[in-house]
Design a protein around this motif. Structure first.
Motif, PDB file in Angstrom:
ATOM      1  N   ARG A  16       1.017  -1.362  -0.303  1.00  0.00           N
ATOM      2  CA  ARG A  16      -0.083   0.427  -0.042  1.00  0.00           C
ATOM      3  C   ARG A  16       0.881   1.067  -0.025  1.00  0.00           C
ATOM      4  NH1 ARG A  16      -3.501   0.391   4.487  1.00  0.00           N
ATOM      5  NH2 ARG A  16      -4.881   1.311   3.026  1.00  0.00           N
ATOM      6  N   VAL A  17       0.793   2.254  -1.160  1.00  0.00           N
ATOM      7  CA  VAL A  17       1.588   3.204  -1.353  1.00  0.00           C
ATOM      8  C   VAL A  17       1.117   4.398  -0.982  1.00  0.00           C
ATOM      9  CG1 VAL A  17       3.782   1.951  -2.820  1.00  0.00           C
ATOM     10  CG2 VAL A  17       1.013   3.458  -3.710  1.00  0.00           C
ATOM     11  N   GLY A  18       1.772   5.331  -0.491  1.00  0.00           N
ATOM     12  CA  GLY A  18       1.377   7.186  -0.549  1.00  0.00           C
ATOM     13  C   GLY A  18       0.252   7.130   0.781  1.00  0.00           C
ATOM     14  N   ARG A  19       0.490   6.266   1.678  1.00  0.00           N
ATOM     15  CA  ARG A  19       0.018   6.339   2.881  1.00  0.00           C
ATOM     16  C   ARG A  19       0.974   6.435   4.214  1.00  0.00           C
ATOM     17  NH1 ARG A  19      -3.268   4.408   0.369  1.00  0.00           N
ATOM     18  NH2 ARG A  19      -4.510   3.489   0.187  1.00  0.00           N
ATOM     19  N   GLY A  20       1.990   7.916   3.627  1.00  0.00           N
ATOM     20  CA  GLY A  20       2.298   8.837   4.315  1.00  0.00           C
ATOM     21  C   GLY A  20       4.415   8.063   5.093  1.00  0.00           C
ATOM     22  N   ILE A  21       4.653   8.689   5.215  1.00  0.00           N
ATOM     23  CA  ILE A  21       6.594   8.857   5.656  1.00  0.00           C
ATOM     24  C   ILE A  21       6.401   7.564   6.530  1.00  0.00           C
ATOM     25  CG2 ILE A  21       8.049   9.728   6.355  1.00  0.00           C
ATOM     26  CD1 ILE A  21       7.502  12.423   5.228  1.00  0.00           C
ATOM     27  N   ALA A  22       6.422   7.453   7.562  1.00  0.00           N
ATOM     28  CA  ALA A  22       6.373   6.103   8.574  1.00  0.00           C
ATOM     29  C   ALA A  22       5.658   4.952   7.477  1.00  0.00           C
ATOM     30  CB  ALA A  22       5.105   7.144   9.207  1.00  0.00           C
ATOM     31  N   ALA A  23       4.432   4.835   6.737  1.00  0.00           N
ATOM     32  CA  ALA A  23       4.207   3.733   6.017  1.00  0.00           C
ATOM     33  C   ALA A  23       6.042   2.967   5.726  1.00  0.00           C
ATOM     34  CB  ALA A  23       3.188   3.831   5.300  1.00  0.00           C
ATOM     35  N   GLY A  24       6.945   3.956   4.981  1.00  0.00           N
ATOM     36  CA  GLY A  24       7.839   3.298   3.957  1.00  0.00           C
ATOM     37  C   GLY A  24       7.483   3.353   2.238  1.00  0.00           C
ATOM     38  N   GLN A  25       6.785   3.889   1.922  1.00  0.00           N
ATOM     39  CA  GLN A  25       6.059   4.247   0.724  1.00  0.00           C
ATOM     40  C   GLN A  25       5.271   5.442  -0.286  1.00  0.00           C
ATOM     41  OE1 GLN A  25       6.986   3.427  -2.525  1.00  0.00           O
ATOM     42  NE2 GLN A  25       9.129   1.953  -1.488  1.00  0.00           N
ATOM     43  N   LYS A  27       4.241   9.697   0.289  1.00  0.00           N
ATOM     44  CA  LYS A  27       5.133  11.282  -0.488  1.00  0.00           C
ATOM     45  C   LYS A  27       4.987  10.844  -2.500  1.00  0.00           C
ATOM     46  CE  LYS A  27       8.523  14.680  -1.765  1.00  0.00           C
ATOM     47  NZ  LYS A  27       9.249  15.265  -1.770  1.00  0.00           N
ATOM     48  N   THR A  28       6.281  10.004  -2.575  1.00  0.00           N
ATOM     49  CA  THR A  28       6.642  10.215  -4.285  1.00  0.00           C
ATOM     50  C   THR A  28       5.566   8.828  -4.718  1.00  0.00           C
ATOM     51  OG1 THR A  28       8.745   9.263  -3.593  1.00  0.00           O
ATOM     52  CG2 THR A  28       8.210  11.717  -4.241  1.00  0.00           C
ATOM     53  N   ALA A  29       5.485   7.923  -2.992  1.00  0.00           N
ATOM     54  CA  ALA A  29       5.037   6.566  -3.821  1.00  0.00           C
ATOM     55  C   ALA A  29       5.537   5.527  -4.447  1.00  0.00           C
ATOM     56  CB  ALA A  29       3.871   6.373  -3.955  1.00  0.00           C
ATOM     57  N   GLY A  30       6.964   5.907  -4.497  1.00  0.00           N
ATOM     58  CA  GLY A  30       7.998   4.700  -5.387  1.00  0.00           C
ATOM     59  C   GLY A  30       7.850   5.052  -7.081  1.00  0.00           C
ATOM     60  N   ARG A  31       7.683   6.724  -7.373  1.00  0.00           N
ATOM     61  CA  ARG A  31       7.436   6.640  -8.634  1.00  0.00           C
ATOM     62  C   ARG A  31       8.972   7.772  -8.852  1.00  0.00           C
ATOM     63  NH1 ARG A  31       2.276   7.223 -11.469  1.00  0.00           N
ATOM     64  NH2 ARG A  31       1.047   5.915 -10.336  1.00  0.00           N
ATOM     65  N   GLY A  32       9.376   7.944  -8.050  1.00  0.00           N
ATOM     66  CA  GLY A  32      10.725   9.418  -8.590  1.00  0.00           C
ATOM     67  C   GLY A  32       9.896  10.259  -8.076  1.00  0.00           C
ATOM     68  N   THR A  33      10.867  11.108  -8.729  1.00  0.00           N
ATOM     69  CA  THR A  33      10.260  12.657  -8.610  1.00  0.00           C
ATOM     70  C   THR A  33      10.196  13.685  -9.864  1.00  0.00           C
ATOM     71  OG1 THR A  33      12.481  12.738  -7.399  1.00  0.00           O
ATOM     72  CG2 THR A  33      11.067  14.767  -7.102  1.00  0.00           C
ATOM     73  N   LYS A  34       9.350  13.786 -10.065  1.00  0.00           N
ATOM     74  CA  LYS A  34       8.271  14.598 -10.602  1.00  0.00           C
ATOM     75  C   LYS A  34       8.555  13.342 -12.599  1.00  0.00           C
ATOM     76  CE  LYS A  34       9.228  18.841 -10.139  1.00  0.00           C
ATOM     77  NZ  LYS A  34       9.724  20.275 -10.357  1.00  0.00           N
ATOM     78  N   ASN A  37       5.682   9.973 -16.158  1.00  0.00           N
ATOM     79  CA  ASN A  37       5.827   9.016 -14.953  1.00  0.00           C
ATOM     80  C   ASN A  37       5.397   8.655 -13.866  1.00  0.00           C
ATOM     81  OD1 ASN A  37       6.575   7.314 -17.600  1.00  0.00           O
ATOM     82  ND2 ASN A  37       8.742   6.932 -17.075  1.00  0.00           N
ATOM     83  N   ALA A  38       5.607   9.877 -13.032  1.00  0.00           N
ATOM     84  CA  ALA A  38       5.196  10.182 -12.365  1.00  0.00           C
ATOM     85  C   ALA A  38       3.224  10.363 -11.841  1.00  0.00           C
ATOM     86  CB  ALA A  38       5.825  11.325 -11.569  1.00  0.00           C
ATOM     87  N   ARG A  39       3.082  10.929 -13.116  1.00  0.00           N
ATOM     88  CA  ARG A  39       1.525  11.885 -13.014  1.00  0.00           C
ATOM     89  C   ARG A  39       1.111  10.725 -12.956  1.00  0.00           C
ATOM     90  NH1 ARG A  39       4.809  16.029 -11.576  1.00  0.00           N
ATOM     91  NH2 ARG A  39       4.912  17.458 -13.850  1.00  0.00           N
ATOM     92  N   THR A  40      -0.570  11.212 -12.460  1.00  0.00           N
ATOM     93  CA  THR A  40      -1.698  10.387 -12.992  1.00  0.00           C
ATOM     94  C   THR A  40      -2.341   9.635 -13.845  1.00  0.00           C
ATOM     95  OG1 THR A  40      -2.756  11.776 -11.589  1.00  0.00           O
ATOM     96  CG2 THR A  40      -1.633  10.015 -10.023  1.00  0.00           C
ATOM     97  N   GLY A  41      -2.765   9.386 -14.062  1.00  0.00           N
ATOM     98  CA  GLY A  41      -3.991   9.243 -15.507  1.00  0.00           C
ATOM     99  C   GLY A  41      -3.133   8.305 -16.591  1.00  0.00           C
ATOM    100  N   LYS A  42      -3.079   8.630 -18.282  1.00  0.00           N
ATOM    101  CA  LYS A  42      -2.713   7.972 -18.960  1.00  0.00           C
ATOM    102  C   LYS A  42      -2.108   7.506 -18.735  1.00  0.00           C
ATOM    103  CE  LYS A  42      -3.195   7.328 -24.292  1.00  0.00           C
ATOM    104  NZ  LYS A  42      -3.429   8.125 -25.420  1.00  0.00           N
ATOM    105  N   LYS A  43      -1.239   6.109 -19.066  1.00  0.00           N
ATOM    106  CA  LYS A  43      -0.327   5.758 -19.231  1.00  0.00           C
ATOM    107  C   LYS A  43       0.675   5.746 -20.362  1.00  0.00           C
ATOM    108  CE  LYS A  43       0.341   5.192 -14.662  1.00  0.00           C
ATOM    109  NZ  LYS A  43      -0.438   5.816 -14.108  1.00  0.00           N
TER     110      LYS A  43
END
Length: 157
Positions: A16-25, A27-34, A37-43
């Motif tokens: 479960r990614v994107g559930r806060g800093i303490a959860a380990g995944q 903020k960016t939830a394993g997508r890197g920065t900007k 590939n970091a954006r939502t929507g069409k892949k």
């Protein structure tokens, strides 16, 4: 480490990614920065190369159809004159050098004349060959392609 020492559970929980800093995944939830590939929507498409022509589009294609089935080994009817009064099968044709391997389909094709009386036991023969064999006094029997024996089966016999 041995196979029995592995700590593996049969039902692994989904990460479960994107559930806060303490959860380990968080903020960016394993997508890197900007970036795209970091954006939502069409892949992106599978072969997409950032606007460059895809490799699959660049390589030349082999057109048409290529069958994966191995073609039958051909033996001509006039070759059967060498086997007068014998039973002709894949093994005999292989030992006499008419076919490359006894473990593939063999088809007898009409060519020349048949003067010898033979009992033919192969996978296929043209209708004119069957007629010529019966006219010469022989017989044709359609049999299955012989299977290659394993070393274990060969030792047992």
């Amino acid at each position: 480490m041995k196979y029995n020492d592995l700590q593996v559970s049969a039902n692994k929980n989904k990460k479960r990614v994107g559930r806060g800093i303490a959860a380990g995944q968080g903020k960016t939830a394993g997508r890197g920065t900007k970036g795209q590939n970091a954006r939502t929507g069409k892949k992106l498409r599978v072969m997409f190369q950032g606007g460059q022509r895809p490799l699959a589009q660049a390589v030349p294609k082999a057109r048409g159809f290529k069958s994966l089935r191995t073609p039958a080994q051909v033996v001509y009817m006039d070759h059967l004159n060498a086997f007068d009064g014998k039973t002709v099968d894949n093994a005999l044709l292989f030992t006499e050098g008419y076919i490359a391997t006894p473990f593939h389909t063999v088809k007898v094709i009409a060519r020349g004349e048949l003067k010898a009386k033979v009992d033919l036991k192969v996978q296929a023969a043209s209708a004119s060959v069957v007629a010529a064999i019966e006219k010469a006094g022989g017989s044709f029997e359609k049999v299955a392609t012989p299977l290659r024996q394993s070393m274990k089966e060969a030792e047992e016999k």
